[in-house]
Design a protein around this motif. Structure first.
Motif: not given
Length: 450
Positions: A113-119, A203-204
């Protein structure tokens, strides 16, 4: 997920704005201010080019920003609209941005579970040619909240305990795959409601490293970082009057040590028992399943001298109930939500379709229970909670109504009662908007870096 691609998008400067002359159009304004950008992304999203990369994040106009809670951070962070979603943009160094981007992508592939990297966007320059810091872009996790935004008045002790338990579970999952976090804290975590509990998301990841396996020293150091950081965060909350007076920040921070070690022991410790107690093999596996983990492999060793069996789980994987729910219904939910929905699904089968195949009964449950509840939620209330959490709360509400009234309350009646007496009074958790009192919201929201 496709491999990352890197593009160098260059636009020759045009007449951006001259005295007495308005910009030709917004698209022309952006085309003239892009300069030369280096964009590292899993999939190129052209709408990224519509954002004002020629401005420092602190100077971004309100029309580009999404009004989401934002607290104090060691980095400049802004939330912005990107198509139909919201992204978090964090200014940092190029090395750190790239490291975190790749680390988040690895964690996603490992189903953590983590945030999705975009760019990662570098090569930014202001209109006068000054260099601007590179940025890491991640997608905002819908229905998630920083821990201080969960309660606008006061954080109760039992809620803190549930948050810390969720944090401990996340840390165990990370350590099982060999991830050393290095900056564990409630502030670097987002939380989503999960059937009366919480699900934690990393998140980080800028200080994180992935190893084949963590040593006990690495795990204990991460755990100590968590204890110290959580103690400091709770002291800040206590000073601001945002937790109950009876909460001891130091004693409460110790809870993550106990919760983590209990879970780690259950998942990894060797267990010995007599040959006549072989039923304990299945009992151990059931306990792991109840905790939300699947055992993909385990080793059994017999000790002839003492007529004992030694059981050692080898590979455990989180998401036992979530996977079963997806397999049966296609519904994607948090682990506790999935457990709750599966329980109701099993009860529905026992009451209505005892001789019917499990998958057929599951589809009937979706058609007669899950979907009617979701469809009953008015459009204006759709952002209050995610659908699986709404269904869980309706089922709980119906149970309490039936117990109080000593009758079997029909589902439609329970749904209407829940909508009128509960959901209408809940905050919109799809996107908690900033209040007019910015100072108060800054105290409530806490800090996270993306």
């Amino acid at each position: 997920m496709t491999d990352s691609t890197q593009a160098n998008w260059h636009n020759e400067p045009t007449d951006y704005e001259q005295p007495g002359k308005l910009p030709r159009s917004r698209s022309a304004l952006n085309e003239g201010s892009l300069g030369s950008l280096n964009i590292l992304a899993a999939a190129t999203d052209p709408e990224l080019l519509d954002l004002p990369w020629h401005l420092a994040l602190e100077e971004w106009p309100a029309e580009n920003l999404a009004a989401l809670p934002r607290g104090i951070s060691r980095h400049i962070v802004r939330f912005a609209h990107l198509g139909g979603s919201v992204i978090a943009v964090k200014e940092t160094s190029e090395h750190i941005a790239r490291h975190e981007y790749h680390m988040l992508r690895k964690l996603q592939r490992l189903d953590v579970p983590c945030v999705e990297p975009v760019a990662v966007i570098s090569g930014r320059k202001s209109l006068d040619g000054a260099d601007l810091n590179p940025v890491l872009v991640t997608r905002h996790l819908k229905f998630s909240m920083p821990y201080r935004a969960l309660f606008s008045q006061m954080l109760r002790k039992d809620t803190l305990t549930r948050l810390i338990d969720a944090q401990a579970l996340l840390l165990v999952r990370l350590h099982l795959i060999g991830f050393y976090w290095g900056d564990v804290s409630l502030s670097n975590t987002l939380f989503r409601r999960d059937a009366g509990a919480f699900a934690a998301y990393l998140v980080d990841a800028e200080t994180g490293e992935l190893y084949p396996e963590l040593s006990n020293g690495q795990r204990e150091y991460d755990l100590e970082i968590a204890r110290v950081n959580i103690a400091g965060e709770l002291m800040d909350l206590a000073e601001g009057g945002l937790i109950e007076e009876k909460v001891d920040p130091l004693a409460t921070s110790e809870l993550i040590m106990d919760s983590y070690r209990r879970l780690w022991a259950e998942l990894t410790e060797q267990e010995s028992f007599e040959l006549g107690e072989r039923w304990r093999v299945n009992a151990r596996i059931r306990r792991l399943n109840e905790l939300g983990f699947d055992v993909e492999e385990y080793a059994i060793k017999t000790v002839s001298e003492t007529s004992q069996i030694q059981l050692q789980p080898k590979v455990v994987d989180a998401g036992h109930h979530s996977r079963r729910l997806i397999r049966l219904t296609g519904i994607d939910a948090q682990e506790n939500q999935a457990r709750r929905l599966l329980n109701d699904m099993d009860a529905y089968r026992a009451d209505n379709n005892p001789g019917v195949d499990e998958e057929i009964s599951a589809h009937q449950w979706v058609a007669h229970v899950f979907e009617p509840i979701v469809r009953a939620v008015p459009r204006e209330l759709g952002g209050k909670l995610e659908p699986a959490e709404v269904v869980h709360e309706v089922l709980e509400h119906r149970w309490y109504m039936s117990e109080k009234q000593d009758r079997n309350v029909p589902l439609a009646e329970a749904v209407q009662s829940y909508l009128d007496s509960v959901l209408r009074h809940r905050r919109d958790e799809a996107a908690i908007m900033l209040t007019a009192d910015t100072k108060t919201m800054d105290i409530i929201t806490g800090s996270n870096d993306s």
